[in-house]
Design a protein around this motif. Structure first.
Motif, mmCIF file in Angstrom:
data_model
loop_
_atom_site.group_PDB
_atom_site.id
_atom_site.type_symbol
_atom_site.label_atom_id
_atom_site.label_comp_id
_atom_site.label_asym_id
_atom_site.label_seq_id
_atom_site.Cartn_x
_atom_site.Cartn_y
_atom_site.Cartn_z
ATOM 1 N N GLU A 10 28.279 45.505 43.711
ATOM 2 C CA GLU A 10 27.747 46.778 42.686
ATOM 3 C C GLU A 10 28.402 46.131 41.198
ATOM 4 O OE1 GLU A 10 29.681 50.437 43.925
ATOM 5 O OE2 GLU A 10 28.121 50.844 45.438
ATOM 6 N N HIS A 11 29.284 45.301 41.139
ATOM 7 C CA HIS A 11 29.788 44.928 39.966
ATOM 8 C C HIS A 11 29.293 43.541 39.348
ATOM 9 C CE1 HIS A 11 32.415 42.275 37.266
ATOM 10 N NE2 HIS A 11 32.859 43.424 36.763
ATOM 11 N N GLY A 12 29.099 42.454 40.597
ATOM 12 C CA GLY A 12 28.435 41.432 40.422
ATOM 13 C C GLY A 12 29.585 40.276 40.458
ATOM 14 N N LYS A 13 30.759 40.689 40.323
ATOM 15 C CA LYS A 13 31.700 39.325 40.291
ATOM 16 C C LYS A 13 31.699 38.708 41.849
ATOM 17 C CE LYS A 13 35.373 41.978 39.360
ATOM 18 N NZ LYS A 13 36.667 42.318 39.238
ATOM 19 N N VAL A 14 32.042 37.380 41.759
ATOM 20 C CA VAL A 14 31.906 36.758 42.717
ATOM 21 C C VAL A 14 33.158 37.305 43.828
ATOM 22 C CG1 VAL A 14 30.929 34.642 41.911
ATOM 23 C CG2 VAL A 14 33.445 34.731 42.049
#
Ligand code: NAD
Length: 510
Positions: free
Chosen positions: A102-106
């Motif tokens: 949902e956030h996109g961070k790894v």
């Protein structure tokens, strides 16, 4: 529902509900927000947006739960915190994957976020020790004085998208350990992690109503700020909203801590190890796509440090592996929404238009196979001046601006002229320069050869100036202080055979 095909056929997406009274709740509002998958650009879920009646339901459940939770013994509270700690640890990977989606961070970065949240839970496990009061024996003949702290009641947390697990965990473990009940309004952009956290609290044995989640937007936030049943509000987010939260919640009589945005400078002295400084600078600027309140967004090079640093940073920035958060090879994911991407790309363009030079340009970045994702590549903008928009704005993306100054005092003056005061760092091999810097900057969190100086959970986290409204930092000792209020008891137990006479003058000590 979302249109899945150009022909107009529709496909169901899941709807993320609230968590009220120990279970999922549909509430009364029919308003929803869109939850994107930033790596694919897909609309992956809808989230309910609470109206005032939904907030009221959560506060009612929390008020009822407060009656018994505030009276629950410290050892029982600590037991539940230890169980919660265990469960979060066991489900860290699941939480990290939800964050990545949902956030996109790894995922590896998301795991780090969960770990930093866990450290606050561990701090809160020591609540029996943290709530120990003071005792003064025989302050006057036959008179003792002691103090202890009590919880406030129902408290609320309103949190940003960029740390959907860690930032709420700066708040709720401490608030709950202190005997409060907690209503969380997480970011509507990445709401799912909070639902798993709610389930884990329940599994740990936390009574229904002690921890609730209401999803929402400004309407929901305003209902929290105005609600007479809420005693305190903790907020983390951008500066304009932090200022607003502080003002409105204060007017309605609440205790408030509102952490705002940031523009974090890293000073690079001519005596710094360029390889070390550039490597840390790149990680601090581009980790989590720069969407960290402690990200380094301005490198300030002193004297002749500029050219060497820009060359080294540019070479490393060009090699950052950008890709979906779920791909183990990725070092940096997409930014959170298409709107965020467009804003960041616009600001990079303004830097070029206003006379800076783009050493690395991350506009038009595309990841193969993920063409619809919200990508911005690592960007390095050299020869930035304080008047430029890229310096004045909190970009909150993978953009490092390089400002060149002559002396360490010029660098300190630049940091202090900035309205934000969250974090800052210096790279140097000079203890004298480091000490002058640490004493001279008007900033809450300072790193010496440490680019992102996030305090451990047993210290408190917070900035100065426009990075914090209110006077208490979060977690650590200041968190315990924020979520409790003191009672001081002066007591006398006179012996029946030796009553103490009253006097009409102000008591003096004998
Ligand atoms: P944001 O201010 O847009 O949103 C934060 C919260 O406020 C969300 O829950 C959101 O729903 C709510 N909100 C948004 N607009 C509102 C409005 N008009 N009225 C009432 N409520 C509103 O922040 P964001 O984009 O989610 O997060 C990024 C920002 O947070 C950055 O500025 C970053 O620096 C800051 N941040 C600061 C810290 C810190 O410790 N100082 C930590 C993390 C993030």
């Amino acid at each position: 529902m979302r249109p899945a095909h150009p022909e107009g056929a529709v496909e169901e997406v899941r709807t993320i509900q609230h968590w009220i009274g120990g279970r999922q709740a549909a509430g009364t509002s029919t308003r929803t927000g869109t939850v994107w998958n930033p790596a694919t650009g897909e609309h992956q879920a809808d989230v309910l947006l609470a109206d005032p009646a939904d907030v009221d339901a959560a506060v009612a459940a929390a008020s009822e739960a407060f009656q018994s939770w505030s009276q629950t013994s410290l050892s029982k509270r600590a037991k539940i915190l230890f169980a919660f700690r265990q469960l979060v640890d066991a489900r860290a990977q699941d939480l990290a994957e939800i964050i990545a989606d949902e956030h996109g961070k790894v995922v590896s970065d998301a795991l780090g976020e969960v770990q930093r949240g866990l450290e606050v839970v561990e701090f809160a496990c020591g609540i029996p020790h943290l709530l120990k009061g003071d005792y003064s024996d025989q302050v006057s003949t036959g008179v003792d004085v002691f103090s202890f702290r009590e919880p406030l009641g129902v408290v609320a947390g309103i949190t940003p998208f960029n740390f959907p697990v860690m930032v709420p965990m700066w708040m709720h473990p401490v608030a709950i350990a202190c005997g409060n009940t907690f209503v969380l309004k997480p970011s509507e952009r990445d709401p799912s992690a909070s639902m798993l956290v709610a389930e884990l609290w329940a599994e740990a044995g936390l009574p229904d109503g002690v921890f609730s989640v209401v999803h929402g937007d400004k309407t929901s936030v305003d209902a929290i700020l105005d609600h007479p049943g809420i005693s305190a509000v903790s907020f983390v987010g951008s500066t304009p909203i932090a200022r607003y939260i502080h003002e409105r919640a204060s007017v309605s009589g609440k205790r408030v801590q509102a952490l705002g945005g940031a523009k974090n400078h890293a000073i690079v002295m001519p005596d710094a190890d360029v390889d070390f400084a550039s490597e840390h600078m790149v990680a601090a600027a581009f980790g989590s796509a720069g969407e960290r309140c402690m990200a380094i967004s301005a490198a300030v090079t002193v004297g002749d440090a500029g050219d060497g640093l820009v060359d080294a940073v540019a070479a490393k920035a060009a090699k950052v592996r950008v890709g979906p958060g779920r791909d183990a090879a990725s070092e940096m994911g997409p930014v959170v929404t298409a709107a965020a991407r467009d804003r960041i790309v616009g600001l990079i363009g303004s830097g070029a238009e206003q006379g800076a030079s783009l050493a690395v340009d991350g506009r038009d970045y595309v990841v193969d196979g993920h063409e619809n994702g919200f990508w911005v590549g690592p960007t390095v903008i050299d020869r930035v001046t304080p008047e430029m928009d890229v310096y004045r704005e909190e970009i909150f993306g993978p953009v490092l601006s390089v400002v060149r100054v002559e002396t360490v005092d010029d660098a300190i003056a630049l940091v202090n002229a900035n309205p934000y005061g969250n974090g800052t760092a210096i790279f140097t091999s000079s203890g004298e320069a480091a000490r002058r810097f640490q004493r001279g900057v008007q900033v809450g969190m300072i790193g010496i050869n440490v680019p992102i100086p996030v305090p451990m959970a047993y210290y408190s986290f917070g900035g100065w100036k426009d990075s914090l409204f209110g006077d208490k930092h979060v977690h650590g000792p200041e968190g315990v202080s924020f979520y409790t209020r003191a009672k001081v008891v002066t007591s006398r137990w006179p012996h029946v055979d030796n009553p103490v006479g009253a006097s009409y003058h102000f008591p003096t000590h004998q």
